[in-house]
Structure formats: C-alpha cells, structure tokens
Design a protein around this motif. Sequence first.
Motif, PDB file in Angstrom:
ATOM      1  N   ALA A 139     -71.605  -5.576 -12.377  1.00 14.33           N
ATOM      2  CA  ALA A 139     -72.514  -4.675 -11.686  1.00 14.33           C
ATOM      3  C   ALA A 139     -72.645  -3.289 -12.309  1.00 14.33           C
ATOM      4  CB  ALA A 139     -72.086  -4.552 -10.221  1.00 14.33           C
ATOM      5  N   PRO A 140     -71.573  -2.669 -12.836  1.00 14.25           N
ATOM      6  CA  PRO A 140     -71.754  -1.319 -13.383  1.00 14.25           C
ATOM      7  C   PRO A 140     -72.778  -1.267 -14.517  1.00 14.25           C
ATOM      8  CG  PRO A 140     -69.440  -1.721 -12.975  1.00 14.25           C
ATOM      9  CD  PRO A 140     -70.131  -3.037 -12.779  1.00 14.25           C
ATOM     10  N   GLY A 141     -72.695  -2.201 -15.446  1.00 16.48           N
ATOM     11  CA  GLY A 141     -73.664  -2.226 -16.534  1.00 16.48           C
ATOM     12  C   GLY A 141     -75.039  -2.642 -16.065  1.00 16.48           C
ATOM     13  N   ALA A 142     -75.098  -3.569 -15.124  1.00 15.47           N
ATOM     14  CA  ALA A 142     -76.388  -4.003 -14.597  1.00 15.47           C
ATOM     15  C   ALA A 142     -77.110  -2.853 -13.923  1.00 15.47           C
ATOM     16  CB  ALA A 142     -76.192  -5.157 -13.621  1.00 15.47           C
ATOM     17  N   LEU A 143     -76.362  -2.022 -13.211  1.00 22.08           N
ATOM     18  CA  LEU A 143     -76.969  -0.893 -12.513  1.00 22.08           C
ATOM     19  C   LEU A 143     -77.676   0.045 -13.489  1.00 22.08           C
ATOM     20  CD1 LEU A 143     -77.350   0.510  -9.788  1.00 22.08           C
ATOM     21  CD2 LEU A 143     -75.161   1.663 -10.177  1.00 22.08           C
ATOM     22  N   LEU A 144     -77.141   0.186 -14.682  1.00 19.86           N
ATOM     23  CA  LEU A 144     -77.789   1.037 -15.687  1.00 19.86           C
ATOM     24  C   LEU A 144     -79.164   0.491 -16.052  1.00 19.86           C
ATOM     25  CD1 LEU A 144     -74.733   1.723 -18.020  1.00 19.86           C
ATOM     26  CD2 LEU A 144     -75.696   3.241 -16.288  1.00 19.86           C
ATOM     27  N   LEU A 145     -79.272  -0.829 -16.176  1.00 22.75           N
ATOM     28  CA  LEU A 145     -80.579  -1.424 -16.456  1.00 22.75           C
ATOM     29  C   LEU A 145     -81.542  -1.174 -15.302  1.00 22.75           C
ATOM     30  CD1 LEU A 145     -82.459  -3.313 -18.165  1.00 22.75           C
ATOM     31  CD2 LEU A 145     -81.628  -5.164 -16.692  1.00 22.75           C
ATOM     32  N   GLU A 193     -71.255 -14.298  -6.849  1.00 19.60           N
ATOM     33  CA  GLU A 193     -71.795 -13.881  -8.152  1.00 19.60           C
ATOM     34  C   GLU A 193     -71.319 -12.456  -8.420  1.00 19.60           C
ATOM     35  OE1 GLU A 193     -75.123 -11.644  -8.503  1.00 19.60           O
ATOM     36  OE2 GLU A 193     -73.864 -10.921  -6.854  1.00 19.60           O
ATOM     37  N   MET A 194     -71.915 -11.735  -9.398  1.00 24.55           N
ATOM     38  CA  MET A 194     -71.282 -10.510  -9.855  1.00 24.55           C
ATOM     39  C   MET A 194     -72.159  -9.257  -9.887  1.00 24.55           C
ATOM     40  SD  MET A 194     -68.895 -11.984 -12.967  1.00 24.55           S
ATOM     41  CE  MET A 194     -67.948 -10.471 -13.090  1.00 24.55           C
ATOM     42  N   GLU A 195     -73.453  -9.350  -9.593  1.00 20.06           N
ATOM     43  CA  GLU A 195     -74.304  -8.174  -9.783  1.00 20.06           C
ATOM     44  C   GLU A 195     -75.268  -7.841  -8.644  1.00 20.06           C
ATOM     45  OE1 GLU A 195     -73.054  -9.942 -13.612  1.00 20.06           O
ATOM     46  OE2 GLU A 195     -74.464 -10.765 -12.145  1.00 20.06           O
ATOM     47  N   LEU A 196     -75.532  -8.779  -7.755  1.00 17.74           N
ATOM     48  CA  LEU A 196     -76.680  -8.643  -6.866  1.00 17.74           C
ATOM     49  C   LEU A 196     -76.554  -7.493  -5.871  1.00 17.74           C
ATOM     50  CD1 LEU A 196     -79.435  -9.846  -6.294  1.00 17.74           C
ATOM     51  CD2 LEU A 196     -78.358 -11.358  -4.624  1.00 17.74           C
ATOM     52  N   SER A 197     -75.372  -7.242  -5.334  1.00 19.94           N
ATOM     53  CA  SER A 197     -75.256  -6.166  -4.347  1.00 19.94           C
ATOM     54  C   SER A 197     -75.621  -4.816  -4.947  1.00 19.94           C
ATOM     55  CB  SER A 197     -73.853  -6.131  -3.744  1.00 19.94           C
ATOM     56  OG  SER A 197     -72.880  -5.801  -4.708  1.00 19.94           O
ATOM     57  N   ALA A 198     -75.325  -4.621  -6.232  1.00 17.03           N
ATOM     58  CA  ALA A 198     -75.696  -3.362  -6.883  1.00 17.03           C
ATOM     59  C   ALA A 198     -77.212  -3.214  -6.930  1.00 17.03           C
ATOM     60  CB  ALA A 198     -75.107  -3.298  -8.284  1.00 17.03           C
ATOM     61  N   LEU A 199     -77.921  -4.297  -7.216  1.00 16.39           N
ATOM     62  CA  LEU A 199     -79.379  -4.243  -7.215  1.00 16.39           C
ATOM     63  C   LEU A 199     -79.914  -3.926  -5.828  1.00 16.39           C
ATOM     64  CD1 LEU A 199     -82.171  -4.625  -8.455  1.00 16.39           C
ATOM     65  CD2 LEU A 199     -81.922  -7.096  -8.070  1.00 16.39           C
ATOM     66  N   TYR A 200     -79.358  -4.588  -4.807  1.00 17.03           N
ATOM     67  CA  TYR A 200     -79.856  -4.386  -3.447  1.00 17.03           C
ATOM     68  C   TYR A 200     -79.622  -2.951  -2.974  1.00 17.03           C
ATOM     69  CZ  TYR A 200     -80.782  -9.374  -2.697  1.00 17.03           C
ATOM     70  OH  TYR A 200     -81.292 -10.641  -2.757  1.00 17.03           O
ATOM     71  N   VAL A 201     -78.455  -2.407  -3.241  1.00 20.10           N
ATOM     72  CA  VAL A 201     -78.179  -1.026  -2.837  1.00 20.10           C
ATOM     73  C   VAL A 201     -79.080  -0.068  -3.607  1.00 20.10           C
ATOM     74  CG1 VAL A 201     -76.453   0.817  -2.900  1.00 20.10           C
ATOM     75  CG2 VAL A 201     -75.832  -1.454  -2.066  1.00 20.10           C
ATOM     76  N   PHE A 202     -79.194  -0.266  -4.906  1.00 22.98           N
ATOM     77  CA  PHE A 202     -80.050   0.609  -5.713  1.00 22.98           C
ATOM     78  C   PHE A 202     -81.485   0.581  -5.210  1.00 22.98           C
ATOM     79  CE2 PHE A 202     -83.130   0.862  -9.204  1.00 22.98           C
ATOM     80  CZ  PHE A 202     -82.942   2.185  -9.580  1.00 22.98           C
ATOM     81  N   ALA A 203     -82.029  -0.614  -5.007  1.00 29.77           N
ATOM     82  CA  ALA A 203     -83.434  -0.732  -4.630  1.00 29.77           C
ATOM     83  C   ALA A 203     -83.698  -0.148  -3.245  1.00 29.77           C
ATOM     84  CB  ALA A 203     -83.870  -2.191  -4.693  1.00 29.77           C
ATOM     85  N   SER A 204     -82.852  -0.484  -2.280  1.00 31.46           N
ATOM     86  CA  SER A 204     -83.123  -0.039  -0.911  1.00 31.46           C
ATOM     87  C   SER A 204     -82.992   1.464  -0.760  1.00 31.46           C
ATOM     88  CB  SER A 204     -82.209  -0.761   0.077  1.00 31.46           C
ATOM     89  OG  SER A 204     -80.853  -0.432  -0.150  1.00 31.46           O
ATOM     90  N   THR A 205     -82.092   2.083  -1.512  1.00 32.11           N
ATOM     91  CA  THR A 205     -81.928   3.533  -1.405  1.00 32.11           C
ATOM     92  C   THR A 205     -83.025   4.296  -2.124  1.00 32.11           C
ATOM     93  OG1 THR A 205     -80.419   3.508  -3.308  1.00 32.11           O
ATOM     94  CG2 THR A 205     -79.423   3.446  -1.107  1.00 32.11           C
TER      95      THR A 205
END
Length: 265
Positions: free
Chosen positions: A72-78, A184-196
Amino acid sequence: MTTPAQQPLPITGIPRTGLPAHAVVVGDPARAAAVAGLLDDAKEISYHREYRTFTGTWQHLPVVVASHGVGAPGALLLFQELAEAGVTHFIRLGTAGAIRPGVGDGDLVVADAAVRDDGVTRQLIPAEYPAFAAPEAVLALQRAARAAQAPYHRGVVWTRAAFQPGFLPLPAEAYERAGIAAIEMELSALYVFASTRGLTAGGALVVDGVNADELVDEEATGGYDPHRSVVADGVTRAARITLDALRLLAAEDAGLPAQTSPTTR
C-alpha cells in the motif's frame, strides 16, 4: 529546456496534467501491459521503478492503465500522482486470497469496503475512518460481471501489509467468522485516498488461492501458486469487466444510457 510544469511527476514519471479521468490500477507491470493490450491506440507513457503507465481507449472511452507494485505505501504514491495528473475514477484490478467459504479460484470479488491493516493509512488519518468503495463503482462492477456471466462475490476484504505470517498472532479466524471475503495488500489505501479527496474508487479482485496464513503444510496444500490457468483466465475476464465498469461510470456521469451487454473484444 523544459519548465517545472512540463517535467514529469517525480515518483511515477507520468505527465503532470492531461491524463484521462478513468484508470485501471494493477500491481504487476506485466499485467498493466496485458490490460493495455485490450485497448485501442494503446501507448506506454512512462515506466519508472514499478510504475508502468499506458493510455488508450476502451469502447471510445479514454483510459489509463498503471501498475503500482506490491504494498500500500508505494501504491498510494501512484494514486496521488494519477489524481494530480487528472484521474478522478479508479478501479483496482488485483488478485486476492480467498477467506470466505465458497469463494473459488478465478472468481471475482467486488469489494464494498476494506479492513485498514495496510501499514500506511493510519499515518494519514485516524484508524476509525472507514475504507469504503464508491457505491456507484461497486454497482458498475456488479453490472459488468453479470453481463459477462462471470462468477463473482461482493463483500469486505482485508488489506494487510504483510504477505506472509510472522510471529505475531493475527485476527484471521475472527475475520473469517465475520464473513471477510478475501485478503489482499493495497485496496484500503485506494479507498481512503479516494474518499478523502472526493474521487471515485472500486476494487475488482481475482482469487488466486487461499489466505497465505493457511498454507502451513505446503507439501499437503501444494503451496501458493498464482500462475495457474484458472487464475490467468479469471484475470483476463476481470480486466474486461473492469474496463466495462469504467465505461458504465463514464456514461452515468454523462447522463447517458449505458449498455451492459458483454463486450466481444
């Protein structure tokens, strides 16, 4: 000489502005290339570290396909740099280990929400803040899966930072009893990023095995093998479903009727 505004973004190397509003994000750079291969007029625009990015069109809809690597940390950068460059709608196309009974290899899991065990979002916002999909993204994925007659499940998934179990006890049994569908390993980071940030996000995960914590006796279970044909077929099917879901979202935003029949490409 390029000006700072013309220089690519620092982490992913993508252009600073002008990307399509709709994106498929995946972990593996090779999977990004495979999904891009389904598009018309596909073009690779950047490949820096694990971040490989393409643009093209799907049924006349301009889209981005980009890889974010593992974790998730690297995915969040994308996700951050794609949003800066113009993306407003994200669907993560990934793989996951099944937890809920009845969720089989190659099946699609449409994630309503995610457990925030991702290792990064607690450093950004309090733990009580939920990681949830945009409802319209969930419904678009469901419609596209039904139109494709694909086996799918809806539910909450567990995003966990560690791939393999370590020495600390984990709440796997409790989450199984609670009906968590997959891990899985990345989805919660996407959901938090997008919703905020007022963006739209969804998750489409293809099951490639069982929860890694259960693979204690690899000789008996055969071990974790995500490279089987049932998984590859599921990922290819899910790629089309994901692209169709983005098309449905774009049509809804434009106030147009959206076709739900499966594509033949």
